[in-house]
Design a protein around this motif. Structure first.
Motif, PDB file in Angstrom:
ATOM      1  N   PHE A 292       0.883  -1.177   0.000  1.00 18.69           N
ATOM      2  CA  PHE A 292       0.000   0.000   0.000  1.00 18.69           C
ATOM      3  C   PHE A 292       0.907   1.209   0.000  1.00 18.69           C
ATOM      4  O   PHE A 292       1.486   1.534   1.021  1.00 18.69           O
TER       5      PHE A 292
ATOM      6  N   SER B  86      -2.187  -9.216  14.933  1.00 22.03           N
ATOM      7  CA  SER B  86      -2.950  -8.179  14.226  1.00 22.03           C
ATOM      8  C   SER B  86      -2.025  -7.356  13.344  1.00 22.03           C
ATOM      9  O   SER B  86      -0.911  -7.023  13.733  1.00 22.03           O
ATOM     10  N   GLY B  87      -2.481  -7.075  12.152  1.00 23.72           N
ATOM     11  CA  GLY B  87      -1.674  -6.267  11.243  1.00 23.72           C
ATOM     12  C   GLY B  87      -0.630  -7.059  10.486  1.00 23.72           C
ATOM     13  O   GLY B  87       0.164  -6.486   9.744  1.00 23.72           O
ATOM     14  N   SER B  88      -0.643  -8.396  10.641  1.00 24.40           N
ATOM     15  CA  SER B  88       0.374  -9.184   9.953  1.00 24.40           C
ATOM     16  C   SER B  88       0.016  -9.400   8.487  1.00 24.40           C
ATOM     17  O   SER B  88       0.831  -9.904   7.723  1.00 24.40           O
ATOM     18  N   GLY B  89      -1.200  -9.052   8.081  1.00 30.36           N
ATOM     19  CA  GLY B  89      -1.555  -9.142   6.673  1.00 30.36           C
ATOM     20  C   GLY B  89      -2.458 -10.312   6.338  1.00 30.36           C
ATOM     21  O   GLY B  89      -2.578 -10.674   5.166  1.00 30.36           O
ATOM     22  N   LYS B  90      -3.137 -10.886   7.342  1.00 27.16           N
ATOM     23  CA  LYS B  90      -3.995 -12.043   7.066  1.00 27.16           C
ATOM     24  C   LYS B  90      -5.156 -11.642   6.150  1.00 27.16           C
ATOM     25  O   LYS B  90      -5.404 -12.301   5.124  1.00 27.16           O
ATOM     26  N   SER B  91      -5.831 -10.567   6.523  1.00 26.13           N
ATOM     27  CA  SER B  91      -6.964 -10.143   5.699  1.00 26.13           C
ATOM     28  C   SER B  91      -6.493  -9.784   4.302  1.00 26.13           C
ATOM     29  O   SER B  91      -7.120 -10.157   3.304  1.00 26.13           O
ATOM     30  N   THR B  92      -5.404  -9.058   4.239  1.00 28.29           N
ATOM     31  CA  THR B  92      -4.882  -8.644   2.940  1.00 28.29           C
ATOM     32  C   THR B  92      -4.576  -9.869   2.072  1.00 28.29           C
ATOM     33  O   THR B  92      -4.859  -9.871   0.870  1.00 28.29           O
TER      34      THR B  92
ATOM     35  N   GLU C 218     -12.006 -13.862   9.807  1.00 28.86           N
ATOM     36  CA  GLU C 218     -12.450 -13.685  11.191  1.00 28.86           C
ATOM     37  C   GLU C 218     -13.974 -13.693  11.291  1.00 28.86           C
ATOM     38  O   GLU C 218     -14.570 -12.704  11.728  1.00 28.86           O
TER      39      GLU C 218
END
Ligand SMILES: Nc1ncnc2c1ncn2[C@@H]1O[C@H](COP(=O)(O)OP(=O)(O)OP(=O)(O)O)[C@@H](O)[C@H]1O
Ligand SMILES: [Mg+2]
Lengths: 333, 260, 337
Positions: free
Chosen positions: B31, B56-62, B182
């Motif tokens: 990004f 959190s913020g490790s990029g799982k959703s991405t 999630e």
């Protein structure tokens, strides 16, 4: 004798140390006194017509108005005062304003019938006003469609997120939201002919209203589209809906209720602004009324036109209000 | 791993025949100047259930969103059934019909009832008749235990019920792969069970699934593999048993100690 | 559920994609872009009428050309995959083509364009009147703003007492002035009232019309501000032991301000724009000054200058009020989350 009164009052750390001014203001005696002061003022201090020098004249009237507002406000703001008293205060307030206007506006009330509601001057001329109203409504209708189309086009183009395009669209919207409508019309009507573009007054009006209110409409549409949560878009896309399907099935149905109230407001404002077209000699209601006013040397046609505007616009203004309140309630849920 | 063509420029379809359902090769996502995914490579077989874990913020959703191109990957390859879905001629909407996605925040369409939510995509994308779509939709609602809520709007449903409708909506396209981002973390504890039950059943029926979740019970029981993501890289890849019991990785242990 | 079977059909569905270059829709392909572009160029070269004032058929051809061009541009703009550079070039080329078409077919006398439109000499001649007009505009705007604030605030306060009689009159007042076009109101005050013996100067009529109109809107804005404060806020601050004045000072006013200021500024800007309507009752404000100088000098330069001046004045103001409104919405969103 009350036995309690013999013993000294127990020391109470919560007790008021002094009665606040707000408590004082709410005493019945103060209310009565204020009424008395007002009546005394009205009888002795208010100037009779044309007596006092202008400065004192205005000062004393304005002081009176301030006092009336303060006294009635004081009564109305008190939750403990009886409803009847409040009603009296409200009626008194209105009566005072009417009376002041009647007495000091300098109007010669006897001429009201002859010059404002002299329907005889309109006899045989009603159809002229009627034609004017038709033109007004026609102008509003066509420019309404025009502005919705312009607004929709801009809003759709803005969803493409192309920076260059967005820049120019923003400039367009800014320009047309910044210039007063009358200036747009005057510019098109009086300046463009020098550039070899001569448009008639009707075309000028439609063009100016469509372009100008198109800018406002585009903002309404944009707000509606932005009100749809981005998760909705993602869900639609993850289901494989195409872009146009997403727009037509997901975004528009959700944006619609958000767009309608402000858009109706914009269109009603546009209907009001058709009156400006009289400046560029479009034969709409106001223009026709002014012509009659000149030929009859009587302002009744103007009054009639104003009444017609009110009859047409008050329901619309109310409707916009209702729509907006509904939207507000929906948002809060 | 053998790739027949490696260039993305070619017009012909690139295949890679590892037989995997999903094959991800060196996936990067940036990004602007934030480098979120830093080269992810993995593969998922048919009917495999893969849990994705990580701080959190490790990029799982991405990561998940890149795989159906809700986010456009910056570089790398993604093969679904051997087809490079990043190729320029791919109609991504057709790929997305094969991948169901369930979101943390449900994202049900609030202007449609449950059954309409479910019917929408089959009818407008697959062009299935209203009647057939309704039948299938009711069957799916039955599967998630919500037949009686068919005519109800999302706002009248509880969180757990909304999420189950969202799962049914995704299943209505008969996808081969399901992504869950999630799915239970926006739910009250007593509602988590009903959603996990539905997911467990799907796993038993042989659905290929990738699940971002921190529900240890569910993962131990249903997942075949765990991917452990830290700062945009897969630091561990193994069975739940391997990871929970024998992991030596510091970050993993630290993370696990926090959530258990 | 027959999972394996359906999964079979799914596989074949996906396999369709293989080798199917044809899946790029026709209008998105490069060949279409180049083909249609060359068609447009051919149209422009052979079908567009030659220079000079066009007749109806020629006009039709020109209009068709413009429409084709716009449709073509729209097709390209809706394609996400086309590079941004191409789109930028297209926007500019559309401007250039539009300018060229206008240059070619308009009956304007191009030699005199500079003399007619950007004639600084004329602007200079008109300058004193324009400056005077500017001050008049400013005077109108400020007086109307003050008047509308005072009346609007009073109306909102008395409305908040919820007295049915007063409410009836206040609602009637607000509706009356919101429904009445300002220009009609001005003419009523300036042209009709004198017949009743109420003679007001043009400026006063203008201020009165603008102020009365705007006061209706202002009262609604203040009312919304009062209503926006929840009962819970007052209860919470009394629970903290704040006295009424402290409650007002620290809790109510800051919240009300945040709600009231953005639309209030927007309203002032709108009513400042409406001062241009005062030209209709022969007030020499900015627009009227430009118009009168235009007819006096028989040259539209003053009018162009005035239009530009309106832009320079109001674009920043409009942007500013838009910015305030946006900030308010964002802060409200934060509160809700
Ligand atoms: N659209 C975006 N624009 C910019 N940065 C983004 C965007 N989406 C995600 N990020 C950033 O990418 C990083 C990874 O985000 P991601 O949502 O993938 O994390 P996550 O592992 O899912 O975390 P969580 O467990 O909190 O959901 C974060 O630092 C986030 O700030
Ligand atoms: Mg996440």
């Amino acid at each position: 004798m009350n036995p309690m009164s013999a013993t000294p009052a127990p020391k109470n750390k919560f007790a008021r140390t002094h009665p606040g001014w707000s408590v004082w203001l709410r005493r019945p005696s103060v209310t009565a006194l204020s009424f008395a002061v007002l009546f005394a003022y009205a009888f002795f201090l208010l100037p009779t017509k044309d007596t006092a020098p202008p400065f004192l004249f205005y000062l004393s009237i304005n002081l009176f108005i301030v006092l009336v507002l303060a006294f009635t406000g004081n009564i109305l703001a008190d939750p403990k005062k009886p409803e009847a008293l409040k009603m009296i205060a409200a009626l008194l307030l209105i009566a005072v304003f009417c009376w002041l206007f009647y007495r000091y506006s300098g109007a010669q009330w006897g001429r009201l019938k002859d010059f404002f509601f002299n329907w005889e001057t309109l006899e045989g001329n009603w159809w002229i006003l009627w034609q004017g109203l038709e033109v007004t409504l026609l102008l509003a209708f066509i420019s309404g469609i025009g502005s919705v189309l312009v607004g929709l086009l801009i809003a759709v183009l803005r969803t493409l997120h192309s920076p260059t395009l967005n820049f120019f669209l923003k400039v367009y919207v800014d320009v047309f939201r910044s210039i007063p409508m009358i200036v747009v019309m005057v510019f098109i009507f009086f300046a463009l002919p020098f550039m070899g573009i001569s448009l008639g007054s009707i075309v000028t009006t439609i063009l100016a209203l469509s372009l100008g209110y198109g800018a406002y409409a585009s903002e309404c549409f944009r707000a509606g589209i932005e009100s749809v949560h981005s998760g909705q878009l993602e869900a639609a896309r993850s289901l494989g809906l195409s872009r146009w399907k997403t727009i037509s099935k997901i975004i528009l149905p959700q944006a619609f209720p958000v767009v309608i109230p402000p858009l109706t407001g914009t269109l009603v404002a546009m209907l009001k602004d058709t009156a400006v077209a009289s400046i560029v000699a479009a034969p709409e209601l106001l223009k026709r009324a002014r012509e009659l006013y000149t030929s009859e040397t009587n302002p009744t046609p103007l009054v009639a036109a104003a009444l017609i505007y009110l009859v047409v616009l008050i329901p619309l203004v109310r409707a916009v209000n209702v729509l907006e309140n509904k939207l507000q309630k929906r948002r809060k849920v | 791993m053998f790739l027949r063509t490696s260039s993305r420029k070619g017009v012909k379809c690139k295949m890679n025949d590892t037989g995997a359902m999903i094959e991800v090769v060196d996936l990067h996502k940036r990004f602007k100047d934030l480098h979120v995914l830093k080269g992810i490579s993995t593969s998922v077989k048919q009917s495999e259930v893969v849990a994705v874990m990580g701080p959190s913020g490790s990029g799982k959703s991405t990561f998940l969103r890149c795989m159906n191109r809700l986010e456009e990957p910056s570089s790398g390859h993604i093969y679904i059934e051997g087809i490079d879905i990043l190729a320029p001629y791919i109609d991504i909407n057709r790929v997305r019909t094969e991948i169901g996605m369930v979101f943390q925040s449900f994202n049900l369409f609030p202007h449609l009832t449950s059954i309409e939510n479910i019917k929408l995509a089959p009818m407008s994308v697959r062009k299935i008749s209203d009647q057939e779509a309704t039948e299938r939709g009711m069957a799916l609602l039955d599967k998630v235990g919500l037949v009686d809520k068919a005519k109800v709007y999302p706002e009248q449903l509880s969180g757990g019920q909304q999420q189950r409708v969202a799962i049914a909506r995704a299943l209505a396209m008969q996808p081969q792969i399901m992504f869950f981002d999630e799915p239970t973390s926006a739910l009250d504890p007593e509602m988590i069970g009903e959603v996990l039950d539905v997911m467990r059943n799907m796993a038993k029926e042989g659905m290929t699934m990738m699940v971002v979740s921190h529900e240890m019970g569910f993962i131990k029981e249903a997942a075949d593999r765990i991917l452990f993501l830290v700062d945009g890289l897969i630091v561990e890849d193994g069975t739940p048993d391997q990871i929970f019991n024998y992991s030596k990785n510091e970050r993993t242990l630290e993370f696990l100690s926090k959530i258990i | 559920m027959a999972q394996p079977a359906s999964s079979q059909t799914n596989i074949s569905r996906l396999s369709d994609l293989k080798d199917k270059v044809g899946h790029v829709p026709f209008i998105r392909r490069n060949s279409f872009v180049y083909g249609s572009l060359s068609l447009l160029v051919i149209y422009a070269l052979f079908l567009l009428p030659s220079k000079g004032s066009p007749d109806t058929v020629d006009l039709g051809r020109i209009v068709i050309f413009c429409l084709l061009l716009l449709v073509w541009a729209f097709i390209i703009f809706t394609d996400e995959l086309k590079p941004e550079k191409l789109k930028t070039i297209m926007v500019f080329s559309i401007f250039i083509i539009a300018g060229w078409l206008y240059y070619r077919y308009s009956t304007a006398r191009w030699g005199e364009m500079g003399f007619l439109f950007f004639n600084l000499e004329m602007v200079q001649k008109a300058w004193p009147t324009l400056v005077e007009g500017f001050w008049t505009t400013l005077l109108l705007a400020i007086c109307a703003a003050i008047m509308s604030t005072v009346i609007g605030l009073l109306l909102a306060i008395f409305r908040s007492f919820n007295n049915p009689v007063l409410n009836f009159f206040i609602i009637a007042y607000v509706d009356f002035f919101r429904a009445m076009p300002i220009i009609v109101l001005m003419m009523l005050i300036y042209y009709a009232l004198p017949f009743m013996g109420i003679r007001l100067s043009a400026i006063v009529s203008g201020i009165l019309a603008l102020g009365l109109n705007s006061s209706a809107y202002v009262s609604e804005i203040f009312r919304a501000g009062f209503l926006s404060i929840k009962k819970g806020q007052i209860e919470a601050s009394s629970a903290l032991g704040l006295n009424p004045i402290q409650t007002m000072r620290f809790v109510i006013l800051p919240q009300a301000f945040r709600v009231v200021i953005p639309p209030l500024v927007g309203n002032y800007v709108a009513s400042a724009k409406d001062t241009a309507l005062a030209s209709s009752i022969s007030i020499i404000e900015l627009l009227k000054a430009g118009l009168s100088q235009k007819s006096l000098l028989a040259n539209p330069s003053p009018l162009i200058f005035v239009t530009a001046l309106y832009l320079v004045m109001f674009v920043p103001l409009t942007r500013f009020s838009g910015y305030l409104e946006k900030r308010m919405k964002e802060s409200q969103r934060q509160v809700r989350l």
